[in-house]
Motif scaffolding. Structure first.
Motif, PDB file in Angstrom:
ATOM      1  N   TYR A  57       0.835  -1.199   0.000  1.00 16.27           N
ATOM      2  CA  TYR A  57       0.000   0.000   0.000  1.00 16.27           C
ATOM      3  C   TYR A  57       0.871   1.250   0.000  1.00 16.27           C
ATOM      4  O   TYR A  57       1.839   1.337   0.738  1.00 16.27           O
ATOM      5  CB  TYR A  57      -0.907   0.030   1.231  1.00 16.27           C
ATOM      6  N   CYS A  58       0.496   2.223  -0.817  1.00 11.43           N
ATOM      7  CA  CYS A  58       1.174   3.523  -0.799  1.00 11.43           C
ATOM      8  C   CYS A  58       0.450   4.422   0.200  1.00 11.43           C
ATOM      9  O   CYS A  58      -0.611   4.055   0.714  1.00 11.43           O
ATOM     10  CB  CYS A  58       1.183   4.133  -2.198  1.00 11.43           C
ATOM     11  N   PRO A  59       0.967   5.610   0.499  1.00 18.01           N
ATOM     12  CA  PRO A  59       0.278   6.487   1.460  1.00 18.01           C
ATOM     13  C   PRO A  59      -1.102   6.938   0.989  1.00 18.01           C
ATOM     14  O   PRO A  59      -1.946   7.304   1.793  1.00 18.01           O
ATOM     15  CB  PRO A  59       1.204   7.689   1.598  1.00 18.01           C
ATOM     16  N   GLY A  60      -1.331   6.899  -0.321  1.00 15.08           N
ATOM     17  CA  GLY A  60      -2.619   7.343  -0.842  1.00 15.08           C
ATOM     18  C   GLY A  60      -3.651   6.248  -0.996  1.00 15.08           C
ATOM     19  O   GLY A  60      -4.827   6.537  -1.234  1.00 15.08           O
ATOM     20  N   CYS A  61      -3.238   4.987  -0.861  1.00 12.95           N
ATOM     21  CA  CYS A  61      -4.185   3.881  -1.033  1.00 12.95           C
ATOM     22  C   CYS A  61      -5.348   4.021  -0.052  1.00 12.95           C
ATOM     23  O   CYS A  61      -5.142   4.238   1.142  1.00 12.95           O
ATOM     24  CB  CYS A  61      -3.487   2.541  -0.835  1.00 12.95           C
ATOM     25  N   GLY A  62      -6.540   3.929  -0.554  1.00 18.16           N
ATOM     26  CA  GLY A  62      -7.740   4.085   0.259  1.00 18.16           C
ATOM     27  C   GLY A  62      -8.215   5.526   0.334  1.00 18.16           C
ATOM     28  O   GLY A  62      -9.265   5.803   0.910  1.00 18.16           O
ATOM     29  N   GLY A  63      -7.464   6.440  -0.265  1.00 16.90           N
ATOM     30  CA  GLY A  63      -7.820   7.865  -0.195  1.00 16.90           C
ATOM     31  C   GLY A  63      -9.128   8.195  -0.889  1.00 16.90           C
ATOM     32  O   GLY A  63      -9.951   8.952  -0.365  1.00 16.90           O
ATOM     33  N   LEU A  64      -9.326   7.649  -2.080  1.00 20.44           N
ATOM     34  CA  LEU A  64     -10.583   7.919  -2.797  1.00 20.44           C
ATOM     35  C   LEU A  64     -11.773   7.360  -2.032  1.00 20.44           C
ATOM     36  O   LEU A  64     -12.814   8.017  -1.904  1.00 20.44           O
ATOM     37  CB  LEU A  64     -10.542   7.317  -4.205  1.00 20.44           C
ATOM     38  N   ARG A  65     -11.604   6.151  -1.499  1.00 19.45           N
ATOM     39  CA  ARG A  65     -12.698   5.549  -0.729  1.00 19.45           C
ATOM     40  C   ARG A  65     -12.941   6.323   0.568  1.00 19.45           C
ATOM     41  O   ARG A  65     -14.078   6.439   1.032  1.00 19.45           O
ATOM     42  CB  ARG A  65     -12.408   4.077  -0.461  1.00 19.45           C
ATOM     43  N   ALA A  66     -11.872   6.892   1.152  1.00 19.61           N
ATOM     44  CA  ALA A  66     -12.028   7.706   2.362  1.00 19.61           C
ATOM     45  C   ALA A  66     -12.815   8.979   2.048  1.00 19.61           C
ATOM     46  O   ALA A  66     -13.714   9.367   2.805  1.00 19.61           O
ATOM     47  CB  ALA A  66     -10.668   8.050   2.953  1.00 19.61           C
ATOM     48  N   VAL A  67     -12.483   9.630   0.947  1.00 20.49           N
ATOM     49  CA  VAL A  67     -13.224  10.842   0.550  1.00 20.49           C
ATOM     50  C   VAL A  67     -14.678  10.485   0.262  1.00 20.49           C
ATOM     51  O   VAL A  67     -15.597  11.205   0.670  1.00 20.49           O
ATOM     52  CB  VAL A  67     -12.553  11.517  -0.668  1.00 20.49           C
ATOM     53  N   HIS A  68     -14.899   9.363  -0.418  1.00 28.01           N
ATOM     54  CA  HIS A  68     -16.271   8.927  -0.704  1.00 28.01           C
ATOM     55  C   HIS A  68     -17.043   8.706   0.605  1.00 28.01           C
ATOM     56  O   HIS A  68     -18.189   9.121   0.736  1.00 28.01           O
ATOM     57  CB  HIS A  68     -16.245   7.647  -1.544  1.00 28.01           C
ATOM     58  N   ALA A  69     -16.390   8.059   1.573  1.00 28.07           N
ATOM     59  CA  ALA A  69     -17.047   7.815   2.867  1.00 28.07           C
ATOM     60  C   ALA A  69     -17.350   9.137   3.574  1.00 28.07           C
ATOM     61  O   ALA A  69     -18.423   9.287   4.173  1.00 28.07           O
ATOM     62  CB  ALA A  69     -16.164   6.932   3.742  1.00 28.07           C
ATOM     63  N   LEU A  70     -16.437  10.094   3.515  1.00 24.68           N
ATOM     64  CA  LEU A  70     -16.685  11.395   4.149  1.00 24.68           C
ATOM     65  C   LEU A  70     -17.851  12.125   3.486  1.00 24.68           C
ATOM     66  O   LEU A  70     -18.694  12.715   4.172  1.00 24.68           O
ATOM     67  CB  LEU A  70     -15.431  12.267   4.106  1.00 24.68           C
ATOM     68  N   VAL A  71     -17.891  12.086   2.164  1.00 24.16           N
ATOM     69  CA  VAL A  71     -18.989  12.747   1.444  1.00 24.16           C
ATOM     70  C   VAL A  71     -20.327  12.137   1.849  1.00 24.16           C
ATOM     71  O   VAL A  71     -21.335  12.838   1.957  1.00 24.16           O
ATOM     72  CB  VAL A  71     -18.775  12.648  -0.085  1.00 24.16           C
ATOM     73  N   HIS A  72     -20.331  10.851   2.143  1.00 29.24           N
ATOM     74  CA  HIS A  72     -21.566  10.171   2.512  1.00 29.24           C
ATOM     75  C   HIS A  72     -21.758  10.095   4.024  1.00 29.24           C
ATOM     76  O   HIS A  72     -22.589   9.321   4.505  1.00 29.24           O
ATOM     77  CB  HIS A  72     -21.616   8.781   1.862  1.00 29.24           C
ATOM     78  N   GLY A  73     -20.982  10.898   4.779  1.00 33.45           N
ATOM     79  CA  GLY A  73     -21.212  11.044   6.213  1.00 33.45           C
ATOM     80  C   GLY A  73     -20.731   9.902   7.079  1.00 33.45           C
ATOM     81  O   GLY A  73     -21.313   9.663   8.129  1.00 33.45           O
ATOM     82  N   ASP A  74     -19.668   9.223   6.680  1.00 37.54           N
ATOM     83  CA  ASP A  74     -19.153   8.102   7.464  1.00 37.54           C
ATOM     84  C   ASP A  74     -17.677   8.332   7.815  1.00 37.54           C
ATOM     85  O   ASP A  74     -16.786   7.719   7.223  1.00 37.54           O
ATOM     86  CB  ASP A  74     -19.328   6.798   6.691  1.00 37.54           C
TER      87      ASP A  74
END
Length: 143
Positions: A57-74
């Motif tokens: 995993y690089c430092p950015g792995c999971g970043g897009l999914r994290a932003v998606h989760a934040l946008v959806h309130g999680d």
């Protein structure tokens, strides 16, 4: 004779704010896109090249999914996917606010307002995070 063209201090302030407002618009559009197009669904985004080549995993792995989760309130899910992204969002908001205020006041560009020691400290922490999330004892940092 009025030309409708704004000149003087108002025009220079508007030009100075163009870069920070453009950056905010681009970031907002990117966040809206990631919020609308689910990165958890295969085929929507390319695989991380570092993960694909090394299996790590690089430092950015999971970043897009994290932003998606934040946008959806999680926020809990977002922290589990990439805590660095979640922590950096308020930091970036503060830096953007400082940039906007300095631009409004006619101050120096943003690169001159961040001390190099902070940049090096951030890079060191990012490298430590990168290494730790690939070790068995810190498996909870993996996305």
């Amino acid at each position: 004779m009025a030309t409708g063209k704004v000149t003087g201090p108002r025009a220079s302030r508007a030009r100075a704010l163009a870069a920070p407002l453009g950056a905010a618009l681009a970031a907002g559009a990117a966040v809206a896109f990631v919020g609308a197009v689910d990165p958890n669904e295969p085929g929507h985004y390319p695989t991380c090249p570092f993960l694909m080549l090394t299996g790590l995993y690089c430092p950015g792995c999971g970043g897009l999914r994290a932003v998606h989760a934040l946008v959806h309130g999680d926020p809990a899910a977002a922290l589990g996917l990439n805590p660095v992204v979640v922590v950096m969002i308020p930091v970036l908001a503060v830096l953007w606010s400082r940039w906007t205020l300095r631009s409004w006041r006619g101050g120096p560009p943003p690169g001159e307002s961040v001390r190099p020691v902070y940049v090096w400290l951030f890079l060191a922490l990012l490298i430590l995070f990168w290494m730790a999330r690939n070790l068995p004892f810190a498996e909870f940092l993996a996305p």
